[in-house]
Design a protein around this motif. Structure first.
Motif, PDB file in Angstrom:
ATOM      1  N   GLN A   1      23.331  41.918  55.071  1.00  0.00           N
ATOM      2  CA  GLN A   1      23.420  42.229  56.504  1.00  0.00           C
ATOM      3  C   GLN A   1      24.867  42.478  56.923  1.00  0.00           C
ATOM      4  O   GLN A   1      25.151  43.377  57.730  1.00  0.00           O
ATOM      5  CB  GLN A   1      22.816  41.090  57.315  1.00  0.00           C
ATOM      6  N   LEU A   2      25.794  41.716  56.363  1.00  0.00           N
ATOM      7  CA  LEU A   2      27.199  41.888  56.695  1.00  0.00           C
ATOM      8  C   LEU A   2      27.763  43.190  56.126  1.00  0.00           C
ATOM      9  O   LEU A   2      28.615  43.834  56.729  1.00  0.00           O
ATOM     10  CB  LEU A   2      28.013  40.696  56.173  1.00  0.00           C
ATOM     11  N   ALA A   3      27.275  43.587  54.954  1.00  0.00           N
ATOM     12  CA  ALA A   3      27.755  44.821  54.328  1.00  0.00           C
ATOM     13  C   ALA A   3      27.325  46.052  55.110  1.00  0.00           C
ATOM     14  O   ALA A   3      27.974  47.095  55.052  1.00  0.00           O
ATOM     15  CB  ALA A   3      27.256  44.907  52.893  1.00  0.00           C
TER      16      ALA A   3
ATOM     17  N   LEU B   1      34.218  40.944  54.248  1.00  0.00           N
ATOM     18  CA  LEU B   1      33.261  40.481  53.243  1.00  0.00           C
ATOM     19  C   LEU B   1      33.819  40.693  51.837  1.00  0.00           C
ATOM     20  O   LEU B   1      33.722  39.815  50.977  1.00  0.00           O
ATOM     21  CB  LEU B   1      31.935  41.215  53.411  1.00  0.00           C
ATOM     22  N   GLY B   2      34.393  41.872  51.615  1.00  0.00           N
ATOM     23  CA  GLY B   2      34.969  42.141  50.304  1.00  0.00           C
ATOM     24  C   GLY B   2      36.074  41.159  49.960  1.00  0.00           C
ATOM     25  O   GLY B   2      36.183  40.692  48.819  1.00  0.00           O
ATOM     26  N   ASP B   3      36.910  40.824  50.953  1.00  0.00           N
ATOM     27  CA  ASP B   3      37.983  39.860  50.719  1.00  0.00           C
ATOM     28  C   ASP B   3      37.424  38.482  50.376  1.00  0.00           C
ATOM     29  O   ASP B   3      37.960  37.773  49.503  1.00  0.00           O
ATOM     30  CB  ASP B   3      38.876  39.760  51.959  1.00  0.00           C
ATOM     31  N   VAL B   4      36.345  38.095  51.075  1.00  0.00           N
ATOM     32  CA  VAL B   4      35.732  36.787  50.822  1.00  0.00           C
ATOM     33  C   VAL B   4      35.183  36.723  49.397  1.00  0.00           C
ATOM     34  O   VAL B   4      35.353  35.709  48.692  1.00  0.00           O
ATOM     35  CB  VAL B   4      34.625  36.504  51.849  1.00  0.00           C
ATOM     36  N   ILE B   5      34.532  37.784  48.969  1.00  0.00           N
ATOM     37  CA  ILE B   5      33.961  37.782  47.624  1.00  0.00           C
ATOM     38  C   ILE B   5      35.062  37.634  46.578  1.00  0.00           C
ATOM     39  O   ILE B   5      34.928  36.877  45.610  1.00  0.00           O
ATOM     40  CB  ILE B   5      33.164  39.074  47.384  1.00  0.00           C
ATOM     41  N   GLU B   6      36.157  38.345  46.765  1.00  0.00           N
ATOM     42  CA  GLU B   6      37.269  38.218  45.825  1.00  0.00           C
ATOM     43  C   GLU B   6      37.834  36.805  45.853  1.00  0.00           C
ATOM     44  O   GLU B   6      38.200  36.233  44.813  1.00  0.00           O
ATOM     45  CB  GLU B   6      38.362  39.226  46.177  1.00  0.00           C
ATOM     46  N   ASP B   7      37.912  36.202  47.041  1.00  0.00           N
ATOM     47  CA  ASP B   7      38.420  34.838  47.158  1.00  0.00           C
ATOM     48  C   ASP B   7      37.481  33.848  46.481  1.00  0.00           C
ATOM     49  O   ASP B   7      37.924  32.863  45.876  1.00  0.00           O
ATOM     50  CB  ASP B   7      38.617  34.478  48.628  1.00  0.00           C
ATOM     51  N   VAL B   8      36.179  34.095  46.613  1.00  0.00           N
ATOM     52  CA  VAL B   8      35.200  33.221  45.956  1.00  0.00           C
ATOM     53  C   VAL B   8      35.425  33.211  44.452  1.00  0.00           C
ATOM     54  O   VAL B   8      35.430  32.148  43.803  1.00  0.00           O
ATOM     55  CB  VAL B   8      33.766  33.677  46.290  1.00  0.00           C
ATOM     56  N   LEU B   9      35.626  34.382  43.858  1.00  0.00           N
ATOM     57  CA  LEU B   9      35.857  34.447  42.419  1.00  0.00           C
ATOM     58  C   LEU B   9      37.152  33.743  42.042  1.00  0.00           C
ATOM     59  O   LEU B   9      37.245  33.113  40.981  1.00  0.00           O
ATOM     60  CB  LEU B   9      35.873  35.903  41.961  1.00  0.00           C
ATOM     61  N   SER B  10      38.146  33.823  42.910  1.00  0.00           N
ATOM     62  CA  SER B  10      39.392  33.097  42.656  1.00  0.00           C
ATOM     63  C   SER B  10      39.165  31.594  42.706  1.00  0.00           C
ATOM     64  O   SER B  10      39.745  30.833  41.914  1.00  0.00           O
ATOM     65  CB  SER B  10      40.455  33.489  43.698  1.00  0.00           C
ATOM     66  N   GLN B  11      38.312  31.149  43.642  1.00  0.00           N
ATOM     67  CA  GLN B  11      37.989  29.719  43.738  1.00  0.00           C
ATOM     68  C   GLN B  11      37.257  29.249  42.484  1.00  0.00           C
ATOM     69  O   GLN B  11      37.493  28.139  41.993  1.00  0.00           O
ATOM     70  CB  GLN B  11      37.114  29.468  44.973  1.00  0.00           C
ATOM     71  N   VAL B  12      36.373  30.090  41.974  1.00  0.00           N
ATOM     72  CA  VAL B  12      35.668  29.748  40.736  1.00  0.00           C
ATOM     73  C   VAL B  12      36.675  29.506  39.616  1.00  0.00           C
ATOM     74  O   VAL B  12      36.573  28.541  38.846  1.00  0.00           O
ATOM     75  CB  VAL B  12      34.679  30.870  40.339  1.00  0.00           C
TER      76      VAL B  12
END
Length: 464
Positions: A133-135, A104-115
């Motif tokens: 729920q995932l956290a 989940l943490g990796d996805v959040i960082e990737d999302v910010l990179s996509q932004v």
């Protein structure tokens, strides 16, 4: 820079944008919480689509729905995201495979990179409930939501919608901190009223935006989630000026006036409505809407057909329609009314059997709908007649009967239709001669030829 100096953006949701007038401050984080099936994803789709189509690249991050399902559902509301994807204005980030806090943490960082990489100006996270729920660990979830998303998105100036699931019947979001940190909170709910889902939205807050209405009905339309536009009382006419007034018998009716005609429950109002209101108005060239909760459209047109050639060439000024009170929600009724008034721009509206709408809705819902409708039509200069079945002794128990400009009572006496005034221009009137009487045997032609319906008066500005 304070919110007063920030650029503003429209959400792309009909009616809701009217509520916020100039939009919400750019960079706002808005929490959209709601019951299952309330329209959260549809509203978020409209937000993303409006941005991508107007030059604001949009990123939609989903932990709950495959891309193809999202694309197909959006297309059913007229939003085709595929061309926008093709030119890089929209991206759907599918995160269904995330299963543990580390990923989940990796996805959040990737999302910010996509932004950053696509220069996204709008971001949707669907949903923060899934993220929590995932956290698994609440402190870890709060850390991710606050540090990575709130600070990350705000620093990038992206306007963001965060979707949260609200269990049916719950009054507040179970997420907790998100509701307090968010700049805006919109809660989509519904309740079951006589086998109908009455949908309404609560605007809990919207920083930097003046919100006059905390709760509004809404409905699903071909465009997605849609709200009736808010009322603007400042647009109401003063009543001092009008270009045209009409006479119904001895009663003068002016543009914007609302008239309630109560009728004895034993009376079928169709003859009175058609012969004394609708047909004369159409014959005089007034744009007229004729609706009924008790008669079908075919019946309405058949009774008007007896007027013969007196209406020939003028029926393009008439819209006849019927309504099904048992299936129409308040939001649908208000949107349908508003759209028809806006597009057709009638001079006169006659709706018979409106008591059935009251029977299939709560008192508060009915009263709110009729009040908003009358106020909006007053601002548009539309003359409104509502016909409501009620015993005479119950006249003042009818919702809003003391709000209408005029209240009249229709009944049959000695084989004649009699229309008596109970309240005129907001004032009770003592017993006096009827506004008009008419034979039950009279036909449309004889009434029109005899001048028994409306008479048009040209009234100069500033004159009585």
């Amino acid at each position: 820079m304070g919110s007063a100096g920030r650029q503003r953006v429209l959400l792309g949701v009909p009616g809701l944008d009217d509520l916020f007038i100039e939009g919400v401050p750019r960079g706002s984080i808005i929490l959209v919480a709601g019951y299952p099936g309330a329209g959260k994803t549809t509203l978020a789709s409209q937000f993303a689509y409006a941005g991508a189509a107007s030059g604001e690249p949009s990123l939609y991050v989903s932990f709950v729905e495959p891309r193809d399902d999202f694309i197909d559902n959006a297309a059913s509301f007229g939003m085709d995201f595929r061309p926008l994807e093709g030119r890089g204005a929209f991206k759907y980030y599918e995160a269904l495979s995330v299963s543990d806090p580390e990923a989940l943490g990796d996805v959040i960082e990737d999302v910010l990179s996509q932004v950053d990489s696509m220069g996204a100006k709008r971001v949707v996270l669907d949903s923060v409930t899934a993220v929590e729920q995932l956290a698994r660990d609440p402190p870890r979830a709060r850390e991710i939501m606050h540090s990575a998303l709130y600070l990350g998105l705000k620093r990038r100036g992206a306007t963001s919608l965060l979707i949260a699931e609200l269990p049916f019947g719950a009054e507040s979001s179970p997420i907790g901190p998100e509701e307090f940190i968010a700049d805006g909170v919109i809660v989509l709910k519904y309740r079951v009223v006589k086998n109908k889902l009455e949908r309404y939205a609560e605007i809990r807050k919207m920083r930097g935006t003046n919100v006059e209405y905390a709760s509004l009905p809404y409905a699903f339309t071909t465009r997605g989630v849609e709200f009736p536009p808010p009322l603007r009382p400042e647009a109401l006419p003063s009543g001092a000026r009008h270009e045209r007034a009409c006479k119904l018998g001895r009663l003068t009716i002016t543009p914007g006036m609302g008239t309630l005609i109560l009728y004895d429950p034993s009376v079928d109002p169709v003859q009175f409505s058609a012969y004394y209101l609708v047909a004369p108005a159409v014959a005089l060239g007034l744009r007229t809407r004729y609706g009924s909760y008790i008669h079908g459209t075919t019946s309405l047109r058949d009774v008007l057909a007896t007027c013969g050639d007196l209406l020939q060439g003028k029926l393009n000024n008439l819209v006849a329609e019927s309504f099904e009170a048992s299936s129409m929600t308040i939001g649908e009724a208000e949107l349908r009314t508003y759209a028809s008034d806006r597009d057709f721009r009638p001079d006169l509206i006659v709706v018979e059997g409106i008591h059935l709408l009251r029977e299939f809705n709560t008192l508060d819902d009915y009263t709110g709908l009729v009040y908003r409708t009358l106020l909006r039509r007053a601002s548009m200069g539309i003359m409104t007649f509502h016909l409501y079945a009620s015993p005479r002794e119950g006249a003042w128990d009818v919702p809003l009967s003391t709000y209408y400009d005029n209240v009249l009572y229709l009944y049959v006496k000695d084989d004649r239709l009699v229309l008596e005034p109970l309240r005129v221009w907001g004032e009770l009137v003592p017993p006096r001669e009827p506004v008009l009487t008419g034979s039950l045997e009279a036909d449309c032609r004889s009434i029109l030829m005899g001048g028994g319906g409306w008479q048009v008066l040209q009234v100069l500005r500033g004159q009585r």
